[in-house]
Enzyme design. Structure first.
Site, PDB file in Angstrom:
ATOM      1  N   ARG A  65       0.836  -1.207   0.000  1.00  0.00           N
ATOM      2  CA  ARG A  65       0.000   0.000   0.000  1.00  0.00           C
ATOM      3  C   ARG A  65       0.880   1.271   0.000  1.00  0.00           C
ATOM      4  O   ARG A  65       1.009   1.942  -1.007  1.00  0.00           O
ATOM      5  CB  ARG A  65      -0.944  -0.013   1.219  1.00  0.00           C
ATOM      6  CG  ARG A  65      -2.135   0.913   1.080  1.00  0.00           C
ATOM      7  CD  ARG A  65      -1.851   2.381   1.329  1.00  0.00           C
ATOM      8  NE  ARG A  65      -1.286   2.628   2.655  1.00  0.00           N
ATOM      9  CZ  ARG A  65      -0.780   3.800   3.038  1.00  0.00           C
ATOM     10  NH1 ARG A  65      -0.761   4.827   2.187  1.00  0.00           N
ATOM     11  NH2 ARG A  65      -0.253   3.944   4.234  1.00  0.00           N
ATOM     12  N   ASP A  66       1.510   1.556   1.107  1.00  0.00           N
ATOM     13  CA  ASP A  66       2.292   2.793   1.236  1.00  0.00           C
ATOM     14  C   ASP A  66       3.417   2.821   0.203  1.00  0.00           C
ATOM     15  O   ASP A  66       3.779   3.876  -0.317  1.00  0.00           O
ATOM     16  CB  ASP A  66       2.874   2.861   2.659  1.00  0.00           C
ATOM     17  CG  ASP A  66       3.485   4.219   2.995  1.00  0.00           C
ATOM     18  OD1 ASP A  66       3.209   5.198   2.286  1.00  0.00           O
ATOM     19  OD2 ASP A  66       4.250   4.288   3.969  1.00  0.00           O
ATOM     20  N   HIS A 105       7.129   4.144  12.800  1.00  0.00           N
ATOM     21  CA  HIS A 105       7.112   4.173  11.327  1.00  0.00           C
ATOM     22  C   HIS A 105       8.072   5.284  10.892  1.00  0.00           C
ATOM     23  O   HIS A 105       7.712   6.455  10.893  1.00  0.00           O
ATOM     24  CB  HIS A 105       5.670   4.464  10.886  1.00  0.00           C
ATOM     25  CG  HIS A 105       5.446   4.430   9.406  1.00  0.00           C
ATOM     26  ND1 HIS A 105       4.630   3.496   8.804  1.00  0.00           N
ATOM     27  CD2 HIS A 105       5.909   5.213   8.412  1.00  0.00           C
ATOM     28  CE1 HIS A 105       4.593   3.706   7.496  1.00  0.00           C
ATOM     29  NE2 HIS A 105       5.368   4.738   7.233  1.00  0.00           N
ATOM     30  N   HIS A 119      10.953   7.012   8.192  1.00  0.00           N
ATOM     31  CA  HIS A 119      11.347   7.110   6.784  1.00  0.00           C
ATOM     32  C   HIS A 119      12.849   7.377   6.704  1.00  0.00           C
ATOM     33  O   HIS A 119      13.418   8.019   7.568  1.00  0.00           O
ATOM     34  CB  HIS A 119      10.552   8.204   6.083  1.00  0.00           C
ATOM     35  CG  HIS A 119       9.156   7.763   5.762  1.00  0.00           C
ATOM     36  ND1 HIS A 119       8.306   8.466   4.961  1.00  0.00           N
ATOM     37  CD2 HIS A 119       8.469   6.654   6.125  1.00  0.00           C
ATOM     38  CE1 HIS A 119       7.158   7.819   4.855  1.00  0.00           C
ATOM     39  NE2 HIS A 119       7.228   6.724   5.550  1.00  0.00           N
ATOM     40  N   CYS A 122      12.248   4.879  -3.694  1.00  0.00           N
ATOM     41  CA  CYS A 122      13.367   4.770  -4.632  1.00  0.00           C
ATOM     42  C   CYS A 122      14.263   5.998  -4.478  1.00  0.00           C
ATOM     43  O   CYS A 122      13.800   7.130  -4.582  1.00  0.00           O
ATOM     44  CB  CYS A 122      12.875   4.684  -6.072  1.00  0.00           C
ATOM     45  SG  CYS A 122      14.245   4.557  -7.230  1.00  0.00           S
ATOM     46  N   ASN A 153      10.819   5.096   2.337  1.00  0.00           N
ATOM     47  CA  ASN A 153      10.419   4.083   3.312  1.00  0.00           C
ATOM     48  C   ASN A 153      11.610   3.239   3.752  1.00  0.00           C
ATOM     49  O   ASN A 153      12.477   2.896   2.954  1.00  0.00           O
ATOM     50  CB  ASN A 153       9.360   3.162   2.700  1.00  0.00           C
ATOM     51  CG  ASN A 153       7.951   3.679   2.956  1.00  0.00           C
ATOM     52  OD1 ASN A 153       7.659   4.174   4.040  1.00  0.00           O
ATOM     53  ND2 ASN A 153       7.099   3.573   1.959  1.00  0.00           N
TER      54      ASN A 153
END
Lengths: 299, 299
Positions: free
Chosen positions: A15-16, A208, A210, A241, A250
């Site tokens: 999803r994310d 979570h 990044h 990416c 991520n």
């Protein structure tokens, strides 16, 4: 605080991750990705999103993905739901176990993202959570901008704690604290995590992070030391990416799992199968995997 | 152990970095790189190597680089020296402040790298260190494979401590503990660091992590918590291009400094000037910088 013996990894790649990739991915590939992740041992796999296809066309096939999915026993497949319409679509698509909702701890971010203040966002969230719970669904909530906001800069820790407590009070079983812009460093991450854990308990929290500024894994480690038990990540660093414009950065699940196993934490995940999955989906997307681990193994 | 208020960053890009880049770099570019790093606030910059040009042609211009260098006040420019001949060449080239020597904690690695056991390597090192000290030079020593060896796998912690103590006893002012293959994770890194600090003291140690498996920054953080005060890194992640064969995966200085400043540690480094330098040298090498920070800033 002793480090958790078992750390649950929440996989957000389908999803994310895919939502933030430039390339549109067929439903059949998404289904295979989710099924591979289940076979690799992931026990929570965010499968898709019922955000309006007008806003997120990458997820327009949400119902198709869910319909085609061979569910593995013991695996939960939360779907992202932004509002009551999204919840209705999710339920029509047969979601019976778990949804994920979201808000931000920053007024400026909420205004740009959903045209609402933090308080208005919480007011809108309440009936979504209430209806989901009434329908027997578990609800996970993302609280984003927990360490900084791209529009307002600093986000007061008190606000992060207040929002976390508010969504916990609504009945969300888990609140995922997100450093959306990846600006936070380890000490700030640990302080933020601790303050939220003091408010709602370790068993209600996930983190979570990044990797936009390379800090994700150090931040996870700092939070694990403070008692964190659940960590979100995205296979192959999907959605992040390193050379793409607007990359979300991520944290790659395989880099996370490598660290967790090195720390002596069990995860139930087969790292080789996970790296295979990262390499496979990166091949489908025709780009190198954004994880260090998959690149190192490829050499 | 409280975290150090000031962390000294040792810049290894011009030597460890450029030596591992595929592209040969002119001496004038190396000189500009070193000078830019000095202006960015780095106070220890490993400038070049007097390893035999037969083995490392990238560093054949060592004397030329040193001769052309405009030295900044207060900055030390160690040069790598493998043996007595290297020391002689370094002295002829005008090195008067500092050299760096190296060994490994692994027999298998030393045998492959310098055709000697660990003990033989220490025997060879002793006269190099002694002559350097007699000539008024300070000596830094790299102890590699401190968390694992590519040839023998595990490296006993006792061996790492033994080698560290041995080179400290020779009179090396600083021992840089290197995870050459980047396989270590945070807990192992901290335990290794602590054991060595117990043996020789925090003030004699530096840590040198590679990002091959994405663990470098988390490992640094774990060691900072254990009292580490000196960290090696390579501007732009030089030597660790993620898509190059045989990449060493050096930790990028700017990702490190970003974390250090976020942790409240002072470094004396101007992060913007450092990122500019990373982007400039990456442009010269015609490849994207291997640091998250430089890529994020470029977007």
């Amino acid at each position: 605080m002793p480090m958790a013996e078992y750390v649950r990894v929440v996989e957000v790649g389908p999803r994310d991750g895919l939502q933030n990739e430039a390339r549109q991915v067929p439903a059949a590939v998404k289904i295979e990705l989710i099924e591979r992740l289940g076979r690799a041992g992931l026990r929570t796999i965010e499968a898709t999103s019922f955000v309006s296809p007008k806003w997120v066309p990458q997820m327009a096939d949400a119902a198709e993905v869910l319909a085609g999915l061979q569910r593995a026993p013991g695996v939960s497949y939360p779907v992202l739901v932004p509002n009551l319409q999204g919840l209705e679509r999710a339920r029509q698509a047969g979601v019976t176990d778990e949804i994920a909702v979201f808000t931000a701890a920053s007024d400026a971010f909420n205004r740009r993202n959903i045209n609402a203040s933090v308080d208005e966002s919480l007011e809108r969230l309440a009936p979504v959570v209430a209806q989901a719970l009434a329908a027997g669904l578990r609800v996970r909530c993302y609280v984003s901008t927990a360490l900084g906001c791209p529009y307002q800069g600093a986000v007061p820790l008190d606000e992060v704690v207040r929002v976390t407590r508010a969504v916990a009070d609504m009945g969300c079983y888990e609140i995922s604290l997100g450093d959306t812009v990846g600006v936070g460093t380890a000490r700030a991450a640990r302080e933020m995590y601790r303050a939220c854990a003091d408010a709602v308990g370790h068993e209600r929290l996930a983190v979570h992070f990044h990797d936009t500024y390379g800090q994700a894994l150090a931040n996870v480690y700092a939070c694990l030391e403070a008692g964190a038990r659940v960590v979100d990540a995205s296979v192959g660093g999907l959605g992040g990416c390193p050379y793409a414009q607007g990359a979300s950065g991520n944290l790659a699940t395989e880099d996370l799992v490598y660290m967790l196993h090195g720390l002596g934490c069990s995860t139930g995940i087969d790292l080789d199968a996970l790296v295979d999955t990262a390499q496979w989906i990166s091949g489908v997307l025709e780009r190198p995997p954004a994880s260090r681990l998959a690149r190192a193994r490829a050499r």
